[in-house]
Enzyme design. Sequence first.
Site, PDB file in Angstrom:
ATOM      1  N   HIS A   1       0.834  -1.210   0.000  1.00 17.81           N
ATOM      2  CA  HIS A   1       0.000   0.000   0.000  1.00 17.81           C
ATOM      3  C   HIS A   1       0.870   1.262   0.000  1.00 17.81           C
ATOM      4  CE1 HIS A   1      -2.977  -2.738   2.271  1.00 17.81           C
ATOM      5  NE2 HIS A   1      -3.510  -2.518   1.088  1.00 17.81           N
TER       6      HIS A   1
ATOM      7  N   ARG B   1      -2.202  -6.231  -8.260  1.00 17.67           N
ATOM      8  CA  ARG B   1      -1.073  -7.117  -7.968  1.00 17.67           C
ATOM      9  C   ARG B   1      -0.905  -8.193  -9.029  1.00 17.67           C
ATOM     10  NH1 ARG B   1      -3.240  -8.292  -2.068  1.00 17.67           N
ATOM     11  NH2 ARG B   1      -5.016  -8.428  -3.446  1.00 17.67           N
TER      12      ARG B   1
ATOM     13  N   LYS C   1     -18.048  -5.270   7.460  1.00 12.98           N
ATOM     14  CA  LYS C   1     -16.817  -6.056   7.591  1.00 12.98           C
ATOM     15  C   LYS C   1     -16.396  -5.982   9.055  1.00 12.98           C
ATOM     16  CE  LYS C   1     -14.673  -5.583   3.011  1.00 12.98           C
ATOM     17  NZ  LYS C   1     -13.437  -5.203   2.302  1.00 12.98           N
TER      18      LYS C   1
ATOM     19  N   SER D   1      -2.935  -7.654   3.158  1.00 15.01           N
ATOM     20  CA  SER D   1      -3.152  -7.484   4.603  1.00 15.01           C
ATOM     21  C   SER D   1      -3.594  -8.804   5.225  1.00 15.01           C
ATOM     22  CB  SER D   1      -4.223  -6.417   4.852  1.00 15.01           C
ATOM     23  OG  SER D   1      -3.841  -5.190   4.296  1.00 15.01           O
TER      24      SER D   1
HETATM   25  O1  PNS Z   1      -8.812  -2.724   0.249  1.00 16.58           O
HETATM   26  P1  PNS Z   1     -10.078  -3.273  -0.338  1.00 16.58           P
HETATM   27  O2  PNS Z   1     -10.896  -3.978   0.726  1.00 16.58           O
HETATM   28  O3  PNS Z   1      -9.849  -4.117  -1.555  1.00 16.58           O
HETATM   29  O4  PNS Z   1     -10.914  -1.970  -0.805  1.00 16.58           O
HETATM   30  C1  PNS Z   1     -12.192  -2.095  -1.365  1.00 16.58           C
HETATM   31  C2  PNS Z   1     -12.867  -0.723  -1.470  1.00 16.58           C
HETATM   32  C3  PNS Z   1     -12.890  -0.017  -0.135  1.00 16.58           C
HETATM   33  C4  PNS Z   1     -12.111   0.136  -2.460  1.00 16.58           C
HETATM   34  C5  PNS Z   1     -14.301  -0.963  -2.018  1.00 16.58           C
HETATM   35  O5  PNS Z   1     -14.933  -1.926  -1.242  1.00 16.58           O
HETATM   36  C6  PNS Z   1     -15.131   0.310  -2.007  1.00 16.58           C
HETATM   37  O6  PNS Z   1     -14.905   1.213  -2.791  1.00 16.58           O
HETATM   38  N1  PNS Z   1     -16.113   0.358  -1.091  1.00 16.58           N
HETATM   39  C7  PNS Z   1     -16.976   1.491  -0.935  1.00 16.58           C
HETATM   40  C8  PNS Z   1     -18.368   1.158  -1.459  1.00 16.58           C
HETATM   41  C9  PNS Z   1     -18.447   1.369  -2.960  1.00 16.58           C
HETATM   42  O7  PNS Z   1     -18.130   2.423  -3.475  1.00 16.58           O
HETATM   43  N2  PNS Z   1     -18.921   0.341  -3.680  1.00 16.58           N
HETATM   44  C10 PNS Z   1     -19.146   0.440  -5.116  1.00 16.58           C
HETATM   45  C11 PNS Z   1     -17.962   0.000  -5.926  1.00 16.58           C
HETATM   46  S1  PNS Z   1     -18.221  -1.658  -6.351  1.00 16.58           S
END
Ligand code: PNS
Length: 160
Positions: free
Chosen positions: A17, A90, A41, A128
Amino acid sequence: MAIAVYPGSFDPATYGHIDIIRRAGSLFDEIIVGVLNNSAKSPLFSVEERVNILKRVTEDVPNVKIQAFSGLAVNFARDCGAQVIVRGLRAVTDFEYELQMAQTNRVLAPDIDTMFLTTSLEYAYLSSTIVKEVNVFQGDISKFVPPFVAEALQEKYKQK
Ligand code: PNS
């Protein structure tokens, strides 16, 4: 001014990150890291802890801000005045999910683009989740996270 947001869970932040944050920092005037506050979560670290960890490990990046957000990433981007959402890629296994998210976000907000930065090779395996698992079994996590994060993880392990 070109502003990008980098949303994620960051539970906790890894060297992967931090690498993305640094590189995005050199591409944009400002990079705002959005730490998702998602009650659905159950993260190991609270949103405040994740924000504090990120602030600490990016102290030397001059144009980075760390903020918690809840709700849609595109709304967070708009609130920040950002035109771009940055995500790290990745491996091909990330691609399907990332593409789906980017396309959904594009339908929700056609004025905001997603930009993928390919993770540096040395961190391509890192997540993570894997770091937390190695820590649970008391493995050496020093190559995965900065010392401050390793200490925070070990503290969590002691509390459990
Ligand atoms: O680190 P992660 O868990 O892969 O991040 C995922 C994240 C936070 C980027 C994604 O879950 C997100 O954008 N969540 C906010 C809700 C949202 O905007 N959802 C619509 C996009 S599918």
